[in-house]
Enzyme design. Structure first.
Site, PDB file in Angstrom:
ATOM      1  N   ASP A   6     -41.512  62.036 -99.141  1.00 52.36           N
ATOM      2  CA  ASP A   6     -42.038  63.369 -99.410  1.00 52.36           C
ATOM      3  C   ASP A   6     -40.881  64.287 -99.786  1.00 52.36           C
ATOM      4  O   ASP A   6     -39.792  64.187 -99.228  1.00 52.36           O
ATOM      5  CB  ASP A   6     -42.760  63.896 -98.157  1.00 52.36           C
ATOM      6  CG  ASP A   6     -43.582  65.144 -98.463  1.00 52.36           C
ATOM      7  OD1 ASP A   6     -43.791  65.466 -99.647  1.00 52.36           O
ATOM      8  OD2 ASP A   6     -44.014  65.803 -97.491  1.00 52.36           O
TER       9      ASP A   6
ATOM     10  N   HIS B 136     -42.558  67.983 -90.982  1.00 49.15           N
ATOM     11  CA  HIS B 136     -43.677  67.114 -90.625  1.00 49.15           C
ATOM     12  C   HIS B 136     -43.873  67.174 -89.115  1.00 49.15           C
ATOM     13  O   HIS B 136     -42.910  67.110 -88.359  1.00 49.15           O
ATOM     14  CB  HIS B 136     -43.400  65.666 -91.046  1.00 49.15           C
ATOM     15  CG  HIS B 136     -43.422  65.479 -92.535  1.00 49.15           C
ATOM     16  ND1 HIS B 136     -42.883  64.386 -93.145  1.00 49.15           N
ATOM     17  CD2 HIS B 136     -43.912  66.257 -93.522  1.00 49.15           C
ATOM     18  CE1 HIS B 136     -43.058  64.496 -94.458  1.00 49.15           C
ATOM     19  NE2 HIS B 136     -43.673  65.621 -94.709  1.00 49.15           N
TER      20      HIS B 136
ATOM     21  N   SER C 201     -38.311  65.960 -92.077  1.00 49.28           N
ATOM     22  CA  SER C 201     -39.253  65.079 -91.395  1.00 49.28           C
ATOM     23  C   SER C 201     -38.576  64.504 -90.161  1.00 49.28           C
ATOM     24  O   SER C 201     -38.018  65.267 -89.351  1.00 49.28           O
ATOM     25  CB  SER C 201     -39.716  63.997 -92.373  1.00 49.28           C
ATOM     26  OG  SER C 201     -40.724  63.221 -91.809  1.00 49.28           O
TER      27      SER C 201
END
Ligand SMILES: C[S@@+](CC[C@H](N)C(=O)[O-])C[C@H]1O[C@@H](n2cnc3c(N)ncnc32)[C@H](O)[C@@H]1O
Lengths: 272, 193
Positions: B130, B38, B11
């Site tokens: 996540d 992401h 991310s």
């Protein structure tokens, strides 16, 4: 890799297909399993077999199950550049037709359909169009028919509309009431909403344009082949097929009977 | 154990970390690589272009039902979840999970389900939780759990969340993860016909 659960899922889908006629047997497994896991949680049952018992014996549970088996997430002018390309490359082709038939297969709650109606209106073509908007799911079709969407989405949709080349003021297309945006009734004057299942139903008309976006990603390759055949059969020669941003016609049964209109934009023209 | 698939989640700060990792893999790397980074929902194509510059392996955005092939780096496309089935990738527009679509958990959990102990899962830098559940699913299915050493991460939140949810097999800086993968991938090459 839970072998028993895989078997239970097969049995559940078999039962639902044979008893109710809703055929999920050829859906893509990975995301289907996630959705079944969600249903287990929501229904408060521990096993897929327990869910099967409930789905087969309780009609209300079936309704919930059907809604949970499909992914209905959608947006107005999703992938704005798709609409922009449609406006610049497909609309000029459509101008040459006296009458235009369009099919949105898997239209969900209708955001895509109203987007298209707006685009065609701005192109000055809407009065010549008849749009067929279908989905297997009665619940989402009812929403589509109503044409009422959440007001708090309108900012996002306005941005999409502008990026899609919208030339007017987006807010003229709806009236705001409480938390809702009620789209102008004249936008649906040329739209017919009806239930149609791509897995089990056949072709019902011949179209100049078919959009089937983000629907076949939920199917396995066998079912995708069936649907591609159905779409091909339902598209007139030189008709236009649009699919989702991450889908293509590569390796599908009729790929050689289509030509890509603009590379990468997921718009194809039937050429034979 | 022979591995069949590498899944990577990254991310915030991931662009640099993923580029470094890919740059450390040899051109004949013998496993398929699937990545959730992401990204902004309208960032189509740009990520693949940037990562391709760093990678000897071909890098692409996944198209629905694309075959899972060794030596190809596959990215979750913007605004879609990426899932693994046996032998093909699949996509979904389901609601975001932990505010993310693509979601690392969705990729990792589907990989664990389809490939069981043959998966290597790697969590890199990020400001999200996540991937923690997904990595735990991989580990529970008998796969290998690898986490970037939080001390070396541009953002340590995501590696730390992963380490809280699973006992990782390896906690390493990114260049060392590339070396580890190269060795594991080469082992795979030896057993291939
Ligand atoms: C993710 S939505 C796509 C909506 C819209 N086309 C878009 O791209 O935003 C997928 C839709 O496909 C519908 N669908 C799934 N299986 C179907 C089937 N067998 N026949 C017709 N529609 C189906 C679902 O009910 C859902 O509304």
């Amino acid at each position: 890799m839970n072998e028993l659960e895989d078997i239970e899922i097969q049995l559940l889908l078999e039962g639902v297909a044979r008893f109710y006629g809703y055929d999920f047997r050829n859906y893509a497994l990975a995301s289907l399993k996630r959705r079944i896991a969600n249903v287990l949680r929501a229904e408060g049952v521990k096993t897929v077999s327990a869910l099967q018992e409930r789905v087969l014996h309780d009609a209300a549970c079936l309704e919930r199950f059907l809604l949970a088996m499909t992914v209905n997430v959608t947006a107005m002018f999703r992938d704005p550049h798709f609409y922009l390309t449609f406006m610049t490359k497909v609309v000029p082709l459509l101008r040459t037709y006296p009458f235009i038939r369009i099919w949105h297969a898997g239209c969900s709650s209708g955001e895509e359909v109203y987007s298209m109606a707006i685009l065609l209106h701005e192109a000055g073509l809407y009065d010549r169009c008849r749009i067929y908007a279908t989905d297997m799911n009665a619940a989402v079709l009812a929403q589509a028919k109503a044409g009422i969407f959440a007001l708090n989405k309108m900012q996002e949709y306005t941005n999409n509309y502008l990026k899609a080349g919208g030339s007017q003021s987006f807010s003229q297309y709806y009236t705001a009431a409480y938390e809702r945006a009620i789209f102008r009734p004249w936008l649906k004057e040329h739209i017919t909403f009806s239930q149609h299942n791509l897995a089990t139903d056949g072709s019902f008309n011949e179209f100049n344009v078919i959009l089937c976006r983000n629907v076949m990603i939920y199917f396995n390759k066998d079912l995708q082949a069936r649907v591609h055949h159905l779409l091909y059969e339902s598209l007139s020669l030189f008709g236009v097929l649009g699919v989702g941003q991450a889908e293509s016609l590569k390796f599908t049964p009729h790929e050689h009977q289509y030509a890509e209109i603009v590379s990468g934009e997921r718009l194809y023209r039937r050429i034979s | 154990m022979t591995f069949e698939l590498v899944v990577i989640g990254a991310s915030l700060g991931g662009l640099h970390a993923v580029a470094t990792l890919l740059g450390g893999l040899p051109g004949n790397f013998g496993l398929p690589v699937a990545i959730v980074q992401h990204r902004h929902r309208e960032s189509e194509g740009a990520l693949a272009t940037v990562l391709q510059r760093a990678s000897k392996l071909p890098v692409c955005d996944v198209e629905d039902k694309q075959a899972i092939r060794s030596g190809i780096v596959c990215l979750a496309p913007a605004d879609y979840h990426l899932l693994v089935e046996r032998d093909v990738f699949a996509l979904s527009t389901e609601a975001p999970v932990l505010y993310s679509r693509p979601s690392i958990n969705v990729l990792f959990e589907s990989a664990a389900d389809a490939y069981g102990p043959q998966v290597i899962g790697i969590i890199l830098t990020g400001a999200s939780a996540d991937g923690a559940d997904g990595l735990a699913a991989i580990k529970a299915a008998g796969g290998l759990a690898v986490v970037q050493d939080p001390a070396t991460a541009e953002c340590r939140v995501m590696p730390e969340a992963a380490l809280e949810s699973v006992v990782a097999d390896h906690v390493l800086p990114v260049p060392a993860i590339a070396t580890l993968l190269t060795q594991l991938g080469a082992g795979e090459l030896k057993v291939a016909p």
